[in-house]
Design a protein around this motif. Structure first.
Motif, PDB file in Angstrom:
ATOM      1  N   GLN A 157      -9.328  -1.959   1.482  1.00 58.58           N
ATOM      2  CA  GLN A 157      -9.136  -2.509  -0.012  1.00 58.58           C
ATOM      3  C   GLN A 157      -9.814  -2.789  -0.860  1.00 58.58           C
ATOM      4  N   TRP A 158      -9.978  -2.727  -1.781  1.00 54.58           N
ATOM      5  CA  TRP A 158     -11.423  -3.275  -3.018  1.00 54.58           C
ATOM      6  C   TRP A 158     -10.701  -4.627  -3.371  1.00 54.58           C
ATOM      7  N   LYS A 159     -12.039  -5.123  -2.794  1.00 50.25           N
ATOM      8  CA  LYS A 159     -11.769  -7.146  -3.089  1.00 50.25           C
ATOM      9  C   LYS A 159     -11.975  -7.854  -4.242  1.00 50.25           C
ATOM     10  N   HIS A 160     -12.976  -6.880  -5.664  1.00 55.03           N
ATOM     11  CA  HIS A 160     -14.046  -6.746  -6.240  1.00 55.03           C
ATOM     12  C   HIS A 160     -13.781  -5.208  -7.077  1.00 55.03           C
ATOM     13  N   PHE A 161     -13.861  -5.045  -7.447  1.00 57.90           N
ATOM     14  CA  PHE A 161     -13.814  -3.405  -8.532  1.00 57.90           C
ATOM     15  C   PHE A 161     -15.245  -3.894  -8.669  1.00 57.90           C
ATOM     16  N   PRO A 162     -16.036  -2.473  -9.521  1.00 54.54           N
ATOM     17  CA  PRO A 162     -17.468  -2.386 -10.031  1.00 54.54           C
ATOM     18  C   PRO A 162     -17.568  -2.247 -10.719  1.00 54.54           C
ATOM     19  N   LYS A 163     -18.779  -3.161 -11.760  1.00 53.09           N
ATOM     20  CA  LYS A 163     -19.027  -2.713 -13.586  1.00 53.09           C
ATOM     21  C   LYS A 163     -20.079  -2.515 -13.273  1.00 53.09           C
ATOM     22  N   ASN A 164     -20.045  -1.900 -14.694  1.00 52.73           N
ATOM     23  CA  ASN A 164     -21.104  -0.964 -15.676  1.00 52.73           C
ATOM     24  C   ASN A 164     -20.614  -1.042 -16.742  1.00 52.73           C
ATOM     25  N   ASP A 165     -21.391  -1.198 -17.649  1.00 53.25           N
ATOM     26  CA  ASP A 165     -21.253  -0.994 -19.308  1.00 53.25           C
ATOM     27  C   ASP A 165     -21.180   0.141 -19.232  1.00 53.25           C
ATOM     28  N   GLN A 166     -22.086   1.059 -18.903  1.00 52.50           N
ATOM     29  CA  GLN A 166     -22.104   3.058 -19.310  1.00 52.50           C
ATOM     30  C   GLN A 166     -21.092   3.425 -18.540  1.00 52.50           C
ATOM     31  N   SER A 167     -20.643   2.656 -18.069  1.00 51.88           N
ATOM     32  CA  SER A 167     -19.830   3.737 -17.110  1.00 51.88           C
ATOM     33  C   SER A 167     -17.878   3.517 -17.512  1.00 51.88           C
ATOM     34  N   ARG A 168     -17.217   4.403 -17.301  1.00 50.35           N
ATOM     35  CA  ARG A 168     -15.721   3.908 -16.908  1.00 50.35           C
ATOM     36  C   ARG A 168     -15.059   5.000 -16.007  1.00 50.35           C
ATOM     37  N   PHE A 169     -14.238   3.876 -15.736  1.00 57.73           N
ATOM     38  CA  PHE A 169     -13.793   4.112 -14.237  1.00 57.73           C
ATOM     39  C   PHE A 169     -12.087   3.938 -14.092  1.00 57.73           C
ATOM     40  N   ILE A 170     -12.354   5.262 -13.613  1.00 59.59           N
ATOM     41  CA  ILE A 170     -10.478   5.806 -12.553  1.00 59.59           C
ATOM     42  C   ILE A 170     -10.551   5.529 -11.923  1.00 59.59           C
ATOM     43  N   ALA A 171      -9.665   4.977 -11.920  1.00 63.50           N
ATOM     44  CA  ALA A 171      -8.716   4.187 -10.284  1.00 63.50           C
ATOM     45  C   ALA A 171      -7.577   4.610  -9.098  1.00 63.50           C
ATOM     46  N   ASP A 172      -7.621   5.205  -8.383  1.00 66.50           N
ATOM     47  CA  ASP A 172      -6.652   5.872  -7.512  1.00 66.50           C
ATOM     48  C   ASP A 172      -5.597   4.471  -7.401  1.00 66.50           C
ATOM     49  N   MET A 173      -4.769   3.981  -7.595  1.00 68.21           N
ATOM     50  CA  MET A 173      -4.253   2.448  -7.480  1.00 68.21           C
ATOM     51  C   MET A 173      -2.160   2.734  -6.614  1.00 68.21           C
ATOM     52  N   SER A 174      -2.666   3.771  -6.045  1.00 67.59           N
ATOM     53  CA  SER A 174      -0.960   4.099  -5.644  1.00 67.59           C
ATOM     54  C   SER A 174      -0.097   3.177  -4.219  1.00 67.59           C
ATOM     55  N   SER A 175      -1.808   2.759  -4.211  1.00 64.81           N
ATOM     56  CA  SER A 175      -0.757   2.252  -2.805  1.00 64.81           C
ATOM     57  C   SER A 175      -1.064   0.644  -3.114  1.00 64.81           C
ATOM     58  N   ASP A 176      -1.537   0.459  -4.097  1.00 63.78           N
ATOM     59  CA  ASP A 176      -2.096  -1.656  -4.388  1.00 63.78           C
ATOM     60  C   ASP A 176      -1.167  -1.639  -5.948  1.00 63.78           C
ATOM     61  N   ILE A 177      -1.232  -0.757  -6.385  1.00 57.10           N
ATOM     62  CA  ILE A 177      -0.473  -1.307  -7.878  1.00 57.10           C
ATOM     63  C   ILE A 177       0.410  -1.950  -7.649  1.00 57.10           C
ATOM     64  N   LEU A 178       0.772  -3.432  -8.747  1.00 58.06           N
ATOM     65  CA  LEU A 178       1.830  -4.433  -8.618  1.00 58.06           C
ATOM     66  C   LEU A 178       1.380  -5.373  -7.936  1.00 58.06           C
ATOM     67  N   SER A 179       0.632  -4.939  -6.811  1.00 58.04           N
ATOM     68  CA  SER A 179       0.894  -6.371  -5.753  1.00 58.04           C
ATOM     69  C   SER A 179      -0.027  -7.288  -5.790  1.00 58.04           C
ATOM     70  N   ARG A 180      -0.872  -7.145  -6.705  1.00 54.55           N
ATOM     71  CA  ARG A 180      -2.137  -8.118  -7.234  1.00 54.55           C
ATOM     72  C   ARG A 180      -2.161  -7.790  -8.798  1.00 54.55           C
ATOM     73  N   SER A 181      -3.524  -9.117  -9.329  1.00 55.15           N
ATOM     74  CA  SER A 181      -3.487  -9.469 -10.209  1.00 55.15           C
ATOM     75  C   SER A 181      -4.818  -8.193 -10.580  1.00 55.15           C
ATOM     76  N   LEU A 182      -4.595  -7.335 -11.177  1.00 49.99           N
ATOM     77  CA  LEU A 182      -6.080  -5.873 -11.273  1.00 49.99           C
ATOM     78  C   LEU A 182      -6.244  -6.270 -13.276  1.00 49.99           C
ATOM     79  N   PRO A 183      -7.830  -6.408 -12.788  1.00 45.19           N
ATOM     80  CA  PRO A 183      -8.227  -5.959 -14.198  1.00 45.19           C
ATOM     81  C   PRO A 183      -8.240  -4.492 -14.658  1.00 45.19           C
TER      82      PRO A 183
END
Length: 362
Positions: A157-183
């Motif tokens: 599991q990703w504990k921290h997510f990548p950041k890049n001001d020039q990028s659009r991030f897309i995530a499949d969160m099927s198995s941990d959405i609603l389980s923790r705080s997410l940015p």
């Protein structure tokens, strides 16, 4: 009837309170003489459920106003195709971070649509870890950067997510959405099949930043165009109304039990109990994921030898434990600790594991 200890990876456990509630009004929703499955999706009764689920999800995940919330069908697997169809333009590439089988499947579908690029991968270590954020490669040609936030098969599991001001991030969160705080605001699109933490199989949640809509070409099939579902508020065609009704009940249950912060705290307690049992067994149970990448949702482990693993799974099933067999592609054992798995079930599993260890220690 006594309930079993459900550790299935998906479809997975649902809260007992939610099941009881749904049962109580299965034949007559709010004493109106019809099941919710029988109401028109254009009726005011269903519309209230539909809108309520949207509002609850926004509240619980703190979704900003410049995002749309969609309830779609086809599972996360259809999103593997819809995303590149809508956003992967000619001259661009889809950048995929590969951390397991589901990320590989997403990449495979994108390759059918346009150009792709692997920005980072943990395949070299059999997907035992999440890549370091600094190793991810980006390009000016990236239409988006895709990642899978939790890997059910490999238990990472990703504990921290990548950041890049020039990028659009897309995530499949099927198995941990609603389980923790997410940015949420770090992502341009989040998608999740419901059958882990959100409800039963049948509905897929998509959280989409509105400014993504301007990138969609005009030649897509109507049902595969996100704008169709945004314009019609997920009611262009008949939605999976019962699944959305169940989603609304799970969201209300989450809110009633303290919201994301309380759920995250309880999930940490469950996870620590099980990992402490594994780590304290002196190698009898061996966690397969690197410790820094361990999932709080899917705990994967092995025993010393295939015969002993098979005996463990057999005796566990006899004791009422369900879903402990690892994915067929990797074998071993897996316990999924989604939100609805009560901590009492985890205590019972740990007790069983201690007893089995004592009986069969070699």
């Amino acid at each position: 009837m006594e309930r079993r200890y459900n550790f299935n990876a998906g479809p997975s456990a649902l809260p007992q309170e939610v099941l009881d509630h749904a049962q109580s009004e299965l034949l007559s929703y709010q004493q109106l003489g019809m099941s919710i499955m029988e109401f028109s999706h254009r009726s005011k009764e269903y519309q209230k459920i539909h809108d309520g689920a949207n509002e609850l999800l926004r509240e619980l995940l703190n979704i900003p106003d410049d995002y749309e919330v969609l309830f779609l069908q086809g599972g996360a697997s259809l999103q593997f195709s819809m995303i590149p169809m809508n956003f992967l333009s000619e001259g661009q590439q889809g950048n995929y971070v590969i951390t397991g089988s589901w990320a590989q499947k997403a990449l495979k579908e994108a390759e059918k649509i346009g150009n792709t690029f692997i920005g980072s991968s943990s395949q070299a270590d059999d997907f035992r870890s999440i890549p370091d954020l600094g190793t991810i490669k980006y390009s000016d040609q990236d239409a988006y950067v895709h990642l899978t936030s939790n890997n059910t098969i490999h238990g990472t599991q990703w504990k921290h997510f990548p950041k890049n001001d020039q990028s659009r991030f897309i995530a499949d969160m099927s198995s941990d959405i609603l389980s923790r705080s997410l940015p949420v605001d770090q992502f341009s699109l989040i998608y999740a099949g419901a059958q882990k933490n959100l409800g039963p199989a049948g509905v897929t949640v998509v959280i989409l930043k509105k400014d993504m809509l301007k990138n969609i070409p005009d030649n897509l099939p109507t049902m595969l165009d996100y704008r169709t579902h945004v314009d019609k508020k997920s009611l262009y065609n008949t939605p999976p109304s019962f699944a959305i009704y169940m989603l609304s009940l799970v969201l209300q249950w989450t809110k009633n039990n303290g919201g994301i912060q309380a759920i995250e705290k309880l999930n940490a307690e469950k996870t620590n109990l099980l990992y402490d049992t594994i780590d304290g067994s002196k190698g009898f149970y061996n966690g397969t994921a690197d410790k820094l990448s361990r999932s709080s949702m899917n705990v994967t482990f092995r025993l010393p030898g295939k015969e002993l693993e098979e005996l463990f799974l057999k005796e566990a099933e006899e004791e009422g434990f369900v879903g402990l067999k690892g994915h067929r592609s990797v074998g071993g054992c897996r316990a999924s600790l989604y939100n609805a798995v009560p901590i009492e079930s985890v205590h019972a599993l740990c007790d069983f594991m201690h007893t089995f260890h004592h009986k069969h220690n070699i």
